[in-house]
Design an enzyme around this catalytic site. Sequence first.
Site, short mmCIF file in Angstrom:
data_model
loop_
_atom_site.label_atom_id
_atom_site.label_comp_id
_atom_site.label_asym_id
_atom_site.label_seq_id
_atom_site.Cartn_x
_atom_site.Cartn_y
_atom_site.Cartn_z
CG HIS A 17 -0.12 -0.57 3.01
ND1 HIS A 17 0.61 0.84 2.95
CD2 HIS A 17 0.06 -1.13 3.09
CE1 HIS A 17 0.64 0.78 4.19
NE2 HIS A 17 0.82 -0.40 4.21
CG ASP A 285 6.02 -4.35 5.36
OD1 ASP A 285 4.75 -4.95 5.78
OD2 ASP A 285 6.58 -3.18 6.24
#
Length: 387
Positions: A17, A285
């Site tokens: 994101h 991540d």
Amino acid sequence: MNNNHYQLDKVVILSRHGIRTPLQNTLQFLEKVTRFKWPKWDHPYGYLTMRGGVLEAYFGRYLATWLEKNNIKLSTHNTELFVYANSLQRTVATAQFLITGAFAGYDIPIHHKYPIEKMDLIFDPSLQDDSPEFKHAVLHDIDEADKAANIFSNLAPAYEILSDILDYKNSQLYAKYQCNLADIPSELYFKKHEEPALLGPLAIGASVVDAFLLQYYSAFPKEQIAWGRLTSQEQWQQLIEIRNQYINLVFHSKTLAKHSATLLINMINDLMHKDNKVNLLVGHDSTIAALLGILNFKDYQLPNQFETTPIGGKVALQRFRHLPTGEYFFKAEYIYQSFEQLHNWQALDANNPAQHYQLQLENASVNSDGYYDWSDFEKRMESIKTK
């Protein structure tokens, strides 16, 4: 190298994101690590910011141009493009901005499984197994990684810098532990249906550095970014290594990577057998770190970026057709914005392209043009799927 003989045939892009606000549970904890006041944000906690959205729209436009250069010109029919995001605001919104940048005006559906703010198992690093045997295997991975790279001792100078910036000796946390930041006891938090965490200096450092990075990428006034106490690129590099190592140990290490990325690999494998030429998945991540861990990619350092899984960065898994022979080949690239491109809110275009870094696989050989055999990569995915 004659890359003109290779036609990009299919791609799965896994994106982290874009720029978000800090997470609420992190902010509550951060109050204890310093006497300084943390700056306020104008979006809800954990949400994609408008600035983050605009950067993703720039990135979407760039990706559409990059695909066209690779002879994939989408007619924006739904059969050619598939978009799927984790069911959180920041991931769905990232997908929306990316698609707006790439194909403004077209009704391209953004698929997500649940109502907003419920984690999708495909992107969820939470533990499904908290057995003693599994925990032991994870601790073994962490121990082996530390032995191989002296992670904890090598981070000692970074903890010193962080202590100075935080004025840690005057914090609630110091009052509790009465020791240096680096000497706070470490413990693996391991509870079913919750995210694993390496509590102690590494988790504290990773949380603080994440907050500083979000301030920097959001172009807060200089005196507000780490209260004006983080002044050099060298300091940034050392501090961000704390965060990199946290992600590496908790999400990238083999046991946890396999645990959290198997469903994702199943999905990617399925997508590679469907008609869509372009598949965009938006996660975190932790998603990218687990994917690269489970597929056994080599360690890497991204040029012009201190983060190993930078915010808004995208891993592009690409299948190419070799035109003279009809055989298929594989290449993976990290496509991302540099540290400065994010900070300066720069549009991506031919004059200011995104950064591209070719990722390498362990235990795999490339041909003379730098491509992996597709069937070898497919077997790698299948071996994970069937285990």
